[in-house]
Design a protein around this motif. Structure first.
Motif, mmCIF file in Angstrom:
data_model
loop_
_atom_site.group_PDB
_atom_site.id
_atom_site.type_symbol
_atom_site.label_atom_id
_atom_site.label_comp_id
_atom_site.label_asym_id
_atom_site.label_seq_id
_atom_site.Cartn_x
_atom_site.Cartn_y
_atom_site.Cartn_z
ATOM 1 N N SER A 198 0.844 -1.206 0.000
ATOM 2 C CA SER A 198 0.000 0.000 0.000
ATOM 3 C C SER A 198 0.871 1.246 0.000
ATOM 4 O O SER A 198 0.558 2.236 -0.665
ATOM 5 C CB SER A 198 -0.914 0.015 1.226
ATOM 6 N N GLN A 221 -7.407 0.424 -0.011
ATOM 7 C CA GLN A 221 -7.717 -0.814 0.710
ATOM 8 C C GLN A 221 -8.997 -0.639 1.524
ATOM 9 O O GLN A 221 -9.821 -1.523 1.595
ATOM 10 C CB GLN A 221 -6.534 -1.135 1.627
ATOM 11 N N ASP A 258 -6.179 -1.730 -4.558
ATOM 12 C CA ASP A 258 -5.497 -2.248 -3.372
ATOM 13 C C ASP A 258 -6.407 -3.238 -2.643
ATOM 14 O O ASP A 258 -7.391 -2.836 -2.030
ATOM 15 C CB ASP A 258 -5.092 -1.090 -2.450
ATOM 16 N N GLU A 259 -6.092 -4.490 -2.738
ATOM 17 C CA GLU A 259 -6.874 -5.579 -2.132
ATOM 18 C C GLU A 259 -8.369 -5.449 -2.389
ATOM 19 O O GLU A 259 -9.173 -5.416 -1.467
ATOM 20 C CB GLU A 259 -6.599 -5.662 -0.627
HETATM 21 MG MG LIG Z 1 -2.088 -2.747 2.341
#
Ligand SMILES: [Mg+2]
Ligand SMILES: Nc1ncnc2c1ncn2[C@@H]1O[C@H](COP(=O)(O)OP(=O)(O)OP(=O)(O)O)[C@@H](O)[C@H]1O
Lengths: 509, 363
Positions: free
Chosen positions: A44, A86, A165-166
């Motif tokens: 991240s 995220q 992000d994820e």
């Molecule tokens: Mg992360």
């Protein structure tokens, strides 16, 4: 070869920690490029550098071959870079369209031209098959939809390089499949995607290449069709990882949790749990399998006192805990790993140490005569951090600045360490890397072997199959089947979760 | 997150500098000598014991009203009702101060306590309504301000006096003043309230930072869902927060009733002690020490400004503008921090455009 993005020799430090060092990332046009690494490896952070949120201490960034200096997200936007974080950044009480145009509103005179914006949002949504309703309020739509709103936000700003992000950590398996096809149609339109995920099979399914980082250091980039999940896993963790956790057969004893005919409503006053019966015994892990929205969250919240039970009874060790206050329920021996770590699990503006005593702060030794003993609190927290491998400089660090996976590990540590009679784990491994998942699964089995009752709620069938001693299938607010993991398979479970009756093995219905 | 960003302590200092500069420009524009003006301001605040005493006297209720706003803010509540809580505290203190004759070591504490309790009760109402029925505290506290204003007036006129304009003086035994201190500060209005205010700030710090109650209040302020999940009673925290906040405000009223004035007269409008408390809490970053410093700033500006018309010939209206400007700059500096990112990016965009233009011209 032309790269749309080149990040060369990047270094980024935070007080007490080097989050990125010596990292190279080169993304080709029209590819899906996976970024893989353990929790806290610095993924991240690297993306926040690319998006202009952080400035690197060293290194060079090129976009479409041009040297650039990205000092703010606005500049990243101008360069065609978009990012879905995220943890989403949407305003709950705004509509989809309002969220999307926020910050770059189309103007009619001085007024925001919402009608125009809605049309545009609808157009983009149709173009990529996102099926988003521009007029819906964000708080009324599912997590999967919220994510599409975030994606639309990037597309609305004409981003060509999309950072996700994820994105799949919070999605159900169905939503993941849909997201994968959305990503594929995006690259067909010429977009490039940087995808962060811990799920190796997703990388195998959609990514072209994969860059691995370990503890902040760049390890290398591989072509996905020349590698395997095992190789990826060992590249990222630095050792072999086993995907199936070994365990002895369960030896269940007395009933710990006994739920009879439970009824609970959701926030809109609709019955979500409709006369549910469930038992969990000492020394067994019961996994709840079901499609999201069949009453799982309401069930967990009713047991833990966060939501009133309208009817029925919840017994813990033969004592009723129905509609008790959450604190009383904890004191009776229940611990709860919540599904949403930012909403329920943590006070992000508290240090990680303070968060480790979020339920127990008022008891000795953490409080004596009303006064908090910070020494005791931080010593205790350091122990959990150590034991559960929470990667943070120390326990004084704000919970907010931990990586998502390490926040999750801290919560799990806090809950498991209370050594409760009943441990409720809702999506416990959400956002964890494969090594951490292996570790947490072992911990849960250890708790079971100590004679605790464990109730596991997970949307991931693999996890339910792998970990449970018994699987209870939930459908429309009821447990419709109890099955043993070795007597069933994904397909049968899938059918049961969709509401069909069980016929193949076991007791005829 | 906002609290986090507000922590930088150098900002208020720079901001005060900018504020003084802006004030100087205004004075220059209107043909006054800014150096003389500021010397007058400084002298008006500190020149002799009398002025210093008055500055301290002015800052005393500000500390308490600032603490009141800050306390509620820490648990995520906006107490706009400090103004009304000051009134009821003032009235309660004067009531006890006039109604009994007791030895001082009982009378004074009793009067102070009465003020805190009255303010606390006034805070309880919006706290309870918020906790039980989710009624927004801002609406209720604003309404409660008016109720306080008019009902204290009614009580003074009809209960404490017979259609009088003001109450009797409080008994000597309930007074915060002392002949010794008054003489020391050359007959300024200073009183021992400042000690109470400093102790209140200590209490605030200890309660918020060191006790389990403070831990709960802050948790509720940061994240209500997580607090509920953790087994804290969100409702109790909200009520407790408003009661203690109101208690601080009531004490601010006691400062006026038992210290500065020694009586309460009919009020035709708000005192602004409560509203200024909002600014003070904000400037002080909702910390105890910050509130004391910000109250000091308010005290100096308000008291020193009184000297500017006589010593430097700067008219009243201009003085008000200058003091407002200084406060404005301090407040604005926080906004600058909050929107730093936007400002930086605007700057870079501008630079980008300029360099584009110049490179095109170069071709
Ligand atoms: Mg992360
Ligand atoms: N704002 C910050 N202040 C201080 N430390 C930070 C900050 N952001 C991240 N870190 C630290 O930098 C390291 C890398 O964090 P990062 O969030 O990039 O990890 P990640 O690879 O995304 O992990 P995860 O898979 O768990 O999300 C962690 O040790 C984290 O604690």
């Amino acid at each position: 070869m032309d790269y749309v993005i080149e990040m060369l020799d990047i270094r980024k430090e935070f007080p007490g920690i080097v989050a990125n060092n010596n990292i190279n990332l080169q993304v080709k046009k029209g590819e899906i490029h996976a970024l893989l690494g353990e929790n806290g490896a610095g993924k991240s952070t690297l993306m926040n550098v690319l998006f202009g949120i952080y400035q690197p201490e060293r290194g060079q960034i090129r976009v479409q071959g041009q040297d650039v200096n990205i000092t703010s997200p606005n500049i990243a936007n101008d360069l065609g870079i978009g990012m879905v974080h995220q943890h989403f950044m949407l305003v709950d009480t705004f509509t989809v369209t309002e969220n999307i145009v926020l910050g770059s509103e189309p103007k009619k005179g001085l007024k925001v031209d919402i009608a125009e914006a809605e049309k545009e949002v609808q157009r983009i949504s149709d173009q990529y098959g996102l099926k988003v309703d521009p007029k819906a309020l964000v708080r009324d739509i599912s997590v999967g939809m919220q994510q599409r709103v975030e994606i639309l936000k990037m597309l609305y700003r004409k981003a060509d390089i999309l950072i996700l992000d994820e994105p799949t950590a919070v999605l159900t398996p169905q939503e993941i499949d849909e997201l994968i096809s959305i990503m594929k149609s995006l690259v067909e339109e010429g977009k490039s995607i940087i995808l962060i995920t811990h799920k190796l099979n997703e990388i195998m399914a959609v990514a072209d290449r994969c860059t691995v980082i370990r503890r902040g250091e760049g390890i290398g980039t591989v072509n996905v069709n020349e590698t395997s999940t095992n190789e990826l896993a060992s590249m990222m963790v630095g050792r072999e990882v086993s995907f199936k956790t070994e365990k002895q057969p369960a030896a269940p004893k007395d009933v710990v949790l006994d739920i009879k005919n439970l009824v609970a409503k959701d926030n809109r006053d609709v019955d979500m749990v409709r006369g549910l019966d469930l038992q969990v015994k000492q020394g067994e892990i019961v996994g709840i399998a079901g499609v999201d929205g069949n009453g799982q969250s309401e069930l967990v919240e009713a047991i833990t006192g966060l939501r009133p039970s309208e009817d029925g009874e919840i017994l813990l060790n033969n004592q009723s805990i129905t509609n008790m206050k959450p604190r009383k329920i904890y004191e009776h021996g229940v611990a709860h790993i919540p599904q949403d770590r930012h909403k329920y699990g943590l006070v992000l503006d508290y240090s990680i140490g303070e968060n480790m005593v979020l339920q127990t702060y008022y008891q000795p030794p953490f409080t004596t005569y009303g006064r908090l003993n910070f020494n005791e609190i931080y010593n205790y927290a350091e122990r959990i951090i150590e034991e559960y491998d929470v990667r943070t400089p120390n326990s004084l660090t704000m919970a907010r600045s931990l990586s998502g996976g390490n926040q999750q590990k801290a919560i799990i540590g806090r809950e498991v360490d209370r050594s409760p009679d009943l441990l409720i784990a809702a999506q416990p491994t959400r956002g964890l890397d494969v090594g951490a998942i292996e570790f947490i699964h072992k911990k849960l089995i250890e708790e079971r072997d100590k004679g605790r009752a464990v109730l596991l709620v997970s949307f991931e069938l693999d996890e339910v199959m792998n970990l449970s001693d018994r699987i209870a299938v939930i459908y429309e607010g009821k447990i419709v089947a109890n099955v043993e993991p070795d007597e069933t398979d994904d397909q049968e479970l899938g059918l049961l979760m969709a509401g069909s009756q069980r016929q193949k093995v076991g007791e005829p219905q | 997150m906002i609290l986090q960003k507000l922590k930088g302590t150098w900002i208020p200092l720079v901001a005060i500098g900018f504020g003084l500069l802006a004030g100087a420009i205004i004075m220059l524009l209107f043909g006054y000598n800014p150096i003389q003006g500021y010397i007058a301001l400084w002298n008006g605040a500190f020149e002799n014991p009398y002025f210093t005493g008055e500055t301290i006297r002015l800052m005393t209720p500000y500390i308490l009203s600032g603490l009141a706003v800050a306390f509620a803010f820490r648990s995520g509540l906006l107490n706009i009702g400090v103004e009304g809580q000051v009134f009821v505290g003032w009235l309660a203190a004067v009531w006890v101060g006039t109604a009994f004759s007791l030895p001082a070591f009982i009378h004074l504490p009793l009067a102070i306590l009465a003020a805190a309790v009255a303010g606390g009760l006034w805070g309880f109402v919006p706290g309870y309504l918020k906790a039980k029925y989710q009624v927004h505290e801002v609406i209720i506290t604003i309404m409660m301000n008016y109720i306080a204003l008019y009902s204290t007036n009614a009580i003074i006129r009809n209960v404490l006096t017979d259609q009088g304009e003001r109450t009797d003086y409080i008994a000597e035994s309930a007074s915060l003043k002392s002949a010794w201190l008054t003489e020391l500060m050359e007959f300024s209005n200073i009183h021992f309230g400042i000690i109470l205010a400093i102790f209140s700030a200590l209490f605030y710090w200890y309660f918020i930072e060191k006790t389990k109650y403070g831990f709960e209040l802050k948790a509720v302020g940061f994240n209500r869902d997580a607090s509920k999940y953790a087994g804290m009673s969100v409702k109790r925290s909200i009520i407790m927060s408003m009661v203690i906040s109101g208690g601080f405000a009531g004490l601010a009223g006691a400062m006026e009733g038992l210290g500065t004035f020694g009586y309460m007269s009919l009020q035709n409008s708000f005192t602004n002690i409560g509203f200024d408390g909002i600014a003070i809490a904000l400037l002080g970053g909702n910390t105890a020490i910050g509130v004391i410093l910000a109250s000091g700033l308010f005290g100096v500006l308000k008291n020193g400004a009184l000297n500017m018309p006589t010593s430097a010939g700067v008219p009243h209206e201009l003085v008000d503008i200058i003091t407002a400007l200084i406060i404005f700059f301090v407040a604005a500096s926080y906004m600058i921090i909050l929107f730093r990112e936007q400002i930086i990016s605007m700057y870079h965009k501008l630079k980008h455009k300029l360099s584009n233009i110049s490179s095109k011209e170069g071709k």
